[in-house]
Motif scaffolding. Structure first.
Motif, PDB file in Angstrom:
ATOM      1  N   GLU A 241       0.847  -1.188   0.000  1.00  0.00           N
ATOM      2  CA  GLU A 241       0.000   0.000   0.000  1.00  0.00           C
ATOM      3  C   GLU A 241       0.883   1.238   0.000  1.00  0.00           C
ATOM      4  N   VAL A 242       0.530   2.189  -0.835  1.00  0.00           N
ATOM      5  CA  VAL A 242       1.291   3.438  -0.900  1.00  0.00           C
ATOM      6  C   VAL A 242       0.308   4.581  -0.650  1.00  0.00           C
ATOM      7  N   THR A 243       0.611   5.425   0.317  1.00  0.00           N
ATOM      8  CA  THR A 243      -0.300   6.535   0.629  1.00  0.00           C
ATOM      9  C   THR A 243      -0.133   7.653  -0.398  1.00  0.00           C
ATOM     10  N   GLU A 244      -1.102   8.537  -0.457  1.00  0.00           N
ATOM     11  CA  GLU A 244      -1.066   9.595  -1.455  1.00  0.00           C
ATOM     12  C   GLU A 244       0.183  10.450  -1.312  1.00  0.00           C
ATOM     13  N   GLY A 245       0.863  10.647  -2.413  1.00  0.00           N
ATOM     14  CA  GLY A 245       2.053  11.488  -2.399  1.00  0.00           C
ATOM     15  C   GLY A 245       3.310  10.791  -1.909  1.00  0.00           C
TER      16      GLY A 245
END
Ligand code: FES
Length: 128
Positions: A41-45
């Protein structure tokens, strides 16, 4: 939040797989280690390399600033937005779909990448 599915270029190369959408299906049918194939999972930005490191993954990098090709990945599905980079040509980005994970963040909810693409012959001259 985006889900990035990753596959190690060395596995693709080892099996002589063509870089198409199907490589991920082929990878799923093999019993690969988390380090070679999986998702994160990669968070926004957030930068993809950073998210991978948070998961304990060890991906290649050197400058962390878009100035070498060590962290290069092939984008197979979705889109990745990069900060200013000075090492890839326009066609490597638009036609070969190369992205730098140290300065690249997902732009779509689902992204599929082949990391460790620094082993591609045409990137060799820019790997530190
Ligand atoms: Fe050098 Fe990403 S580590 S461009």
């Amino acid at each position: 939040m985006s889900t990035v599915t990753y596959l190690n270029y060395e596995i693709v190369d080892e099996h002589d797989w063509e870089v198409t959408d199907e490589v991920f299906e082929k990878a799923a049918s093999k019993d690969l280690d988390e380090e070679d194939y999986g998702s994160l999972e990669v968070t926004e930005g957030q930068y993809i390399l950073e998210a991978a490191e948070q998961e304990g993954l060890v991906w290649p990098f050197s400058c962390r600033a878009g100035a070498c090709a060590n962290c290069a990945a092939i984008l197979v599905e979705g889109e990745i937005e990069m900060d200013m980079q000075q090492i890839l040509s326009d066609s490597e980005v638009s036609e070969e779909n190369i992205r730098l994970t140290c300065i690249g963040s997902p732009e779509t909810d689902e992204v599929k990448i082949i990391y460790n693409a620094k082993h591609l012959p045409y990137l060799q001259n820019r790997v530190i």
